[in-house]
Design a protein around this motif. Sequence first.
Motif, PDB file in Angstrom:
ATOM      1  N   LEU A 275      36.999  61.731  46.028  1.00 24.43           N
ATOM      2  CA  LEU A 275      38.404  60.832  46.032  1.00 24.43           C
ATOM      3  C   LEU A 275      39.492  61.829  46.172  1.00 24.43           C
ATOM      4  CD1 LEU A 275      38.344  57.725  43.685  1.00 24.43           C
ATOM      5  CD2 LEU A 275      37.666  57.860  46.139  1.00 24.43           C
ATOM      6  N   CYS A 276      40.510  61.509  47.165  1.00 26.78           N
ATOM      7  CA  CYS A 276      41.661  62.103  47.133  1.00 26.78           C
ATOM      8  C   CYS A 276      42.767  61.746  46.165  1.00 26.78           C
ATOM      9  CB  CYS A 276      42.302  62.046  48.965  1.00 26.78           C
ATOM     10  SG  CYS A 276      42.958  60.560  49.045  1.00 26.78           S
ATOM     11  N   VAL A 277      43.768  62.440  46.136  1.00 31.69           N
ATOM     12  CA  VAL A 277      44.699  62.238  44.933  1.00 31.69           C
ATOM     13  C   VAL A 277      45.263  60.690  45.018  1.00 31.69           C
ATOM     14  CG1 VAL A 277      46.863  62.962  43.943  1.00 31.69           C
ATOM     15  CG2 VAL A 277      44.999  64.645  44.609  1.00 31.69           C
ATOM     16  N   SER A 278      45.662  60.482  46.421  1.00 32.03           N
ATOM     17  CA  SER A 278      46.314  59.170  46.240  1.00 32.03           C
ATOM     18  C   SER A 278      45.183  58.015  46.208  1.00 32.03           C
ATOM     19  CB  SER A 278      46.828  58.983  47.844  1.00 32.03           C
ATOM     20  OG  SER A 278      45.848  59.124  48.658  1.00 32.03           O
ATOM     21  N   CYS A 279      43.965  58.208  46.586  1.00 29.21           N
ATOM     22  CA  CYS A 279      42.986  57.225  46.366  1.00 29.21           C
ATOM     23  C   CYS A 279      42.434  57.171  44.968  1.00 29.21           C
ATOM     24  CB  CYS A 279      41.660  57.338  47.170  1.00 29.21           C
ATOM     25  SG  CYS A 279      41.935  57.141  48.990  1.00 29.21           S
ATOM     26  N   GLN A 280      42.466  58.202  44.186  1.00 27.80           N
ATOM     27  CA  GLN A 280      42.445  58.209  42.930  1.00 27.80           C
ATOM     28  C   GLN A 280      43.372  57.245  42.057  1.00 27.80           C
ATOM     29  OE1 GLN A 280      42.062  62.260  41.117  1.00 27.80           O
ATOM     30  NE2 GLN A 280      40.779  63.086  42.859  1.00 27.80           N
ATOM     31  N   GLN A 281      44.504  57.592  42.456  1.00 21.90           N
ATOM     32  CA  GLN A 281      45.534  56.895  41.732  1.00 21.90           C
ATOM     33  C   GLN A 281      45.364  55.210  42.069  1.00 21.90           C
ATOM     34  OE1 GLN A 281      49.557  57.982  43.106  1.00 21.90           O
ATOM     35  NE2 GLN A 281      50.420  57.016  41.063  1.00 21.90           N
ATOM     36  N   TRP A 282      45.002  55.044  43.158  1.00 22.46           N
ATOM     37  CA  TRP A 282      44.781  53.691  43.742  1.00 22.46           C
ATOM     38  C   TRP A 282      43.505  52.973  42.780  1.00 22.46           C
ATOM     39  CZ3 TRP A 282      40.459  51.227  45.804  1.00 22.46           C
ATOM     40  CH2 TRP A 282      40.720  50.189  46.296  1.00 22.46           C
ATOM     41  N   ALA A 283      42.495  53.804  42.765  1.00 23.76           N
ATOM     42  CA  ALA A 283      41.386  53.463  41.896  1.00 23.76           C
ATOM     43  C   ALA A 283      41.896  53.304  40.431  1.00 23.76           C
ATOM     44  CB  ALA A 283      40.137  54.517  42.102  1.00 23.76           C
ATOM     45  N   TRP A 284      42.688  54.214  39.952  1.00 20.42           N
ATOM     46  CA  TRP A 284      43.233  53.990  38.590  1.00 20.42           C
ATOM     47  C   TRP A 284      44.093  52.736  38.454  1.00 20.42           C
ATOM     48  CZ3 TRP A 284      47.697  54.019  36.002  1.00 20.42           C
ATOM     49  CH2 TRP A 284      47.896  54.289  34.516  1.00 20.42           C
ATOM     50  N   GLN A 285      44.769  52.501  39.341  1.00 23.78           N
ATOM     51  CA  GLN A 285      45.537  51.064  39.160  1.00 23.78           C
ATOM     52  C   GLN A 285      44.856  50.131  39.275  1.00 23.78           C
ATOM     53  OE1 GLN A 285      48.186  51.847  42.390  1.00 23.78           O
ATOM     54  NE2 GLN A 285      50.003  53.021  41.201  1.00 23.78           N
ATOM     55  N   GLN A 286      43.423  50.039  40.097  1.00 22.72           N
ATOM     56  CA  GLN A 286      42.551  48.889  40.352  1.00 22.72           C
ATOM     57  C   GLN A 286      41.822  48.780  38.762  1.00 22.72           C
ATOM     58  OE1 GLN A 286      42.151  46.707  42.709  1.00 22.72           O
ATOM     59  NE2 GLN A 286      44.302  47.781  43.562  1.00 22.72           N
ATOM     60  N   GLU A 287      41.504  49.947  38.552  1.00 24.63           N
ATOM     61  CA  GLU A 287      40.953  49.609  36.989  1.00 24.63           C
ATOM     62  C   GLU A 287      41.978  49.132  36.002  1.00 24.63           C
ATOM     63  OE1 GLU A 287      38.165  49.710  34.259  1.00 24.63           O
ATOM     64  OE2 GLU A 287      37.688  50.272  36.416  1.00 24.63           O
ATOM     65  N   GLN A 288      42.992  49.472  35.947  1.00 21.80           N
ATOM     66  CA  GLN A 288      43.995  49.111  35.013  1.00 21.80           C
ATOM     67  C   GLN A 288      44.346  47.472  35.158  1.00 21.80           C
ATOM     68  OE1 GLN A 288      45.404  50.642  32.330  1.00 21.80           O
ATOM     69  NE2 GLN A 288      43.837  52.204  32.831  1.00 21.80           N
ATOM     70  N   GLN A 289      44.357  47.372  36.230  1.00 23.69           N
ATOM     71  CA  GLN A 289      44.513  45.846  36.517  1.00 23.69           C
ATOM     72  C   GLN A 289      43.343  44.785  36.303  1.00 23.69           C
ATOM     73  OE1 GLN A 289      47.261  44.380  37.947  1.00 23.69           O
ATOM     74  NE2 GLN A 289      46.586  42.307  38.064  1.00 23.69           N
ATOM     75  N   ARG A 290      42.173  45.499  36.674  1.00 26.59           N
ATOM     76  CA  ARG A 290      40.801  44.776  36.077  1.00 26.59           C
ATOM     77  C   ARG A 290      40.770  44.546  34.625  1.00 26.59           C
ATOM     78  NH1 ARG A 290      38.388  47.337  40.428  1.00 26.59           N
ATOM     79  NH2 ARG A 290      37.755  49.161  39.279  1.00 26.59           N
ATOM     80  N   ALA A 291      41.178  45.596  33.731  1.00 26.27           N
ATOM     81  CA  ALA A 291      41.247  45.874  32.468  1.00 26.27           C
ATOM     82  C   ALA A 291      42.216  44.688  31.800  1.00 26.27           C
ATOM     83  CB  ALA A 291      41.537  47.179  31.907  1.00 26.27           C
ATOM     84  N   TYR A 292      43.331  44.737  32.524  1.00 30.22           N
ATOM     85  CA  TYR A 292      44.419  43.819  32.148  1.00 30.22           C
ATOM     86  C   TYR A 292      43.964  42.258  32.195  1.00 30.22           C
ATOM     87  CZ  TYR A 292      48.832  41.233  32.124  1.00 30.22           C
ATOM     88  OH  TYR A 292      49.683  40.329  31.810  1.00 30.22           O
ATOM     89  N   GLN A 293      43.545  41.969  33.396  1.00 29.12           N
ATOM     90  CA  GLN A 293      43.027  40.666  33.501  1.00 29.12           C
ATOM     91  C   GLN A 293      41.879  40.441  32.672  1.00 29.12           C
ATOM     92  OE1 GLN A 293      41.757  40.955  37.668  1.00 29.12           O
ATOM     93  NE2 GLN A 293      43.917  40.246  38.723  1.00 29.12           N
ATOM     94  N   SER A 294      40.880  41.177  32.576  1.00 29.44           N
ATOM     95  CA  SER A 294      39.850  40.897  31.369  1.00 29.44           C
ATOM     96  C   SER A 294      40.415  40.628  30.008  1.00 29.44           C
ATOM     97  CB  SER A 294      38.902  42.243  31.108  1.00 29.44           C
ATOM     98  OG  SER A 294      38.100  41.814  30.168  1.00 29.44           O
ATOM     99  N   ARG A 295      41.449  41.419  29.674  1.00 35.80           N
ATOM    100  CA  ARG A 295      42.187  41.181  28.360  1.00 35.80           C
ATOM    101  C   ARG A 295      42.946  39.795  28.257  1.00 35.80           C
ATOM    102  NH1 ARG A 295      43.791  46.359  28.887  1.00 35.80           N
ATOM    103  NH2 ARG A 295      45.926  45.726  29.383  1.00 35.80           N
ATOM    104  N   MET A 296      43.499  39.543  29.438  1.00 31.84           N
ATOM    105  CA  MET A 296      44.103  38.281  29.824  1.00 31.84           C
ATOM    106  C   MET A 296      43.380  37.102  29.500  1.00 31.84           C
ATOM    107  SD  MET A 296      46.975  36.672  29.886  1.00 31.84           S
ATOM    108  CE  MET A 296      48.496  37.037  31.093  1.00 31.84           C
ATOM    109  N   GLN A 297      42.347  37.172  30.165  1.00 30.80           N
ATOM    110  CA  GLN A 297      41.032  36.047  30.105  1.00 30.80           C
ATOM    111  C   GLN A 297      40.240  36.015  28.485  1.00 30.80           C
ATOM    112  OE1 GLN A 297      40.092  34.093  32.461  1.00 30.80           O
ATOM    113  NE2 GLN A 297      38.805  32.918  31.257  1.00 30.80           N
ATOM    114  N   ALA A 298      40.204  37.108  27.871  1.00 36.10           N
ATOM    115  CA  ALA A 298      39.845  36.933  26.755  1.00 36.10           C
ATOM    116  C   ALA A 298      41.000  36.612  25.642  1.00 36.10           C
ATOM    117  CB  ALA A 298      39.657  38.355  26.111  1.00 36.10           C
ATOM    118  N   THR A 299      42.285  36.619  25.905  1.00 38.24           N
ATOM    119  CA  THR A 299      43.329  36.060  24.828  1.00 38.24           C
ATOM    120  C   THR A 299      43.424  34.572  25.371  1.00 38.24           C
ATOM    121  OG1 THR A 299      44.602  38.158  25.000  1.00 38.24           O
ATOM    122  CG2 THR A 299      45.695  36.087  24.592  1.00 38.24           C
ATOM    123  N   LEU A 300      43.215  34.168  26.406  1.00 37.78           N
ATOM    124  CA  LEU A 300      43.391  32.787  26.779  1.00 37.78           C
ATOM    125  C   LEU A 300      42.121  32.219  26.278  1.00 37.78           C
ATOM    126  CD1 LEU A 300      44.517  32.910  30.518  1.00 37.78           C
ATOM    127  CD2 LEU A 300      45.881  32.191  28.499  1.00 37.78           C
TER     128      LEU A 300
END
Length: 192
Positions: free
Chosen positions: A35-60
């Motif tokens: 992965l290039c630097v910009s795609c690494q950053q995009w992948a990291w943001q996607q992973e953070q978004q999935r983790a946030y959604q998972s925490r939100m679902q667990a909280t609900l």
Amino acid sequence: MKCFNHYNMDAVGLCSQCQKAGCRSCLSDVGGSLLCVSCQQWAWQQEQQRAYQSRMQATLQQAETVTKAKRAIRNSWIYTILVTLLCGTVPLLELARTYPLILLGYPIYVYCIWSTYWVWKPVYQGWRKLLSGMGCFVFGSPMFVVFYLLLFTFWIPAMITGIYGPLGGGFKEYVKHRKMARSQAPLYPIQY
């Protein structure tokens, strides 16, 4: 082929996301793919978004469990008060005229009513699960069928509830719901 970022460097591979050619300093091996630097950053943001959604679902889900447990606790007391007042108070007071010591058993009566609220649902669900694989085994007259339906769908579970509830099953279910009601979920999950 030259690096998309460093025009004087030779490329060592292609980014698996955007297909840009990159040198060793621009591409990184992430999970078996380059992965290039910009795609690494995009992948990291996607992973953070999935983790946030998972925490939100667990909280609900936890908040819903807490709400259901609190509602069950409140409903148990309403049920106990109504059934005790409607079904037992008048006959008990009539008996108390003749046998005044019978009033000492009133708290036990209230406990028995309260425990049936907590035990009825688990007993009935277990009973249905037990009978679910049996199929149709009733033959004979329609009255015979009605008798067996009442016997197997209400009377036996009611007898089990009446025995298991006061012997500790009701208290066990209450404590389980009490623990669920005390586990407070945060209103908003932490976002990183």
